[in-house]
Design a protein around this motif. Structure first.
Motif, PDB file in Angstrom:
ATOM      1  N   ALA A  19       0.824  -1.206   0.000  1.00 39.69           N
ATOM      2  CA  ALA A  19       0.000   0.000   0.000  1.00 39.69           C
ATOM      3  C   ALA A  19       0.861   1.259   0.000  1.00 39.69           C
ATOM      4  N   GLN A  20       0.450   2.231  -0.785  1.00 34.02           N
ATOM      5  CA  GLN A  20       1.143   3.511  -0.832  1.00 34.02           C
ATOM      6  C   GLN A  20       0.687   4.425   0.304  1.00 34.02           C
ATOM      7  N   SER A  47     -13.577   4.924   9.499  1.00 37.34           N
ATOM      8  CA  SER A  47     -13.160   4.251   8.268  1.00 37.34           C
ATOM      9  C   SER A  47     -11.690   3.850   8.384  1.00 37.34           C
ATOM     10  N   LEU A  48     -11.353   2.747   7.716  1.00 45.01           N
ATOM     11  CA  LEU A  48      -9.990   2.214   7.714  1.00 45.01           C
ATOM     12  C   LEU A  48      -9.722   1.612   6.351  1.00 45.01           C
ATOM     13  N   GLY A  49      -8.611   1.987   5.737  1.00 43.36           N
ATOM     14  CA  GLY A  49      -8.324   1.438   4.418  1.00 43.36           C
ATOM     15  C   GLY A  49      -6.962   1.821   3.916  1.00 43.36           C
ATOM     16  N   PHE A  50      -6.723   1.537   2.645  1.00 40.20           N
ATOM     17  CA  PHE A  50      -5.441   1.881   2.035  1.00 40.20           C
ATOM     18  C   PHE A  50      -5.614   2.112   0.546  1.00 40.20           C
ATOM     19  N   LEU A  55      -6.134   1.895  -6.665  1.00 39.16           N
ATOM     20  CA  LEU A  55      -7.128   1.051  -5.987  1.00 39.16           C
ATOM     21  C   LEU A  55      -7.236   1.470  -4.530  1.00 39.16           C
ATOM     22  N   THR A  56      -8.463   1.673  -4.063  1.00 30.35           N
ATOM     23  CA  THR A  56      -8.718   1.977  -2.654  1.00 30.35           C
ATOM     24  C   THR A  56      -9.587   0.870  -2.074  1.00 30.35           C
ATOM     25  N   GLU A  79      -9.670   3.993  -9.517  1.00 33.41           N
ATOM     26  CA  GLU A  79      -9.685   5.256 -10.247  1.00 33.41           C
ATOM     27  C   GLU A  79      -8.666   5.232 -11.370  1.00 33.41           C
ATOM     28  N   TYR A  80      -9.122   5.540 -12.573  1.00 31.47           N
ATOM     29  CA  TYR A  80      -8.239   5.652 -13.725  1.00 31.47           C
ATOM     30  C   TYR A  80      -8.606   6.922 -14.471  1.00 31.47           C
TER      31      TYR A  80
END
Length: 226
Positions: A19-20, A47-50, A55-56, A79-80
């Motif tokens: 993950a970035q 909320s919790l994520g990466f 991609l999220t 997202e693109y």
């Protein structure tokens, strides 16, 4: 089910290590209004994520302070350029229902599964158009047929004197969870701003005025983020 959960956990860990950006935050809101529908009282919404290469992956929840209504959502976004694709698993449980997260029976589950897409026209004219459709889970009409509940939203952000604003309008094209036929179910104006508390700490605050023409309702929501 155990094998599926294990595979999901392995995939999550594999992507997590690459993950970035990892994020964790929480909103505190005076009421929970979702797509023009009253979905709860004053709540905390963590909320919790990466993020990873567009991609999220994240988990989002809402828990009321006064009652025991809960929501836990798992979401994917990709997202693109100006296009964003969505996949959502919504799970809701009220204080009158037992908490059975792993019940996936079509007519009794608390889950609904949704796919969607959104497109922003351009940076100079950042109007976004999004469409979401529920394709699985507990989403049926009174006749027992799948409703394919759908929601379309137009959103336009703008900035005035240090405040971020957004106008949005949403409608449902046919009978489903939002309405009994085509109807505009959401029209709103939101504003957000970071309030400087100290030289090193700012508190993001927001407010939103929301109308649901179909239900003839008007809501005003305020909140802050941590």
């Amino acid at each position: 089910m155990k094998k599926q959960l294990l595979l999901i956990a392995i995939l999550f860990c594999a992507v997590y290590t690459q993950a970035q950006e990892v994020f964790v935050n929480a909103d505190f809101v005076s009421s929970y209004i979702w797509r023009g529908m009253d979905s709860g009282n004053a709540s905390v919404q963590p909320s919790l994520g990466f993020n990873w290469k567009g991609l999220t992956v994240y988990a989002w929840g809402s828990t009321e302070f006064r009652h025991k209504n809960n929501e836990i959502d798992l979401s994917l976004e990709y997202e693109y350029e100006n296009l964003t694709l969505y996949a959502n698993n919504y799970f809701t449980q009220t204080e009158d229902e037992p908490f059975k997260y792993f019940n996936y029976k079509a007519h009794s589950t608390g889950h609904t599964f949704e796919a969607g897409a959104g497109y922003m026209l351009c940076e100079k004219f950042p109007l976004s158009v999004s469409w979401y459709t529920t394709f699985a889970g507990n989403d049926y009409r009174e006749n027992g047929k799948r409703a394919w509940s759908s929601y379309c939203e137009l959103s336009y952000p703008f900035h005035i004197k240090g405040v971020d604003f957004a106008l949005e309008a949403g409608f449902t094209p046919w009978e489903g969870m939002y309405s009994d036929k085509f109807n505009v179910v959401n029209a709103g104006l939101s504003a957000s701003k970071e309030l400087k508390i100290t030289s090193t700490f700012s508190l993001p605050v927001f407010g939103k005025l929301i109308a649901n023409p179909y239900e003839e309702q008007l809501y005003f929501v305020v909140g802050f983020s941590l």
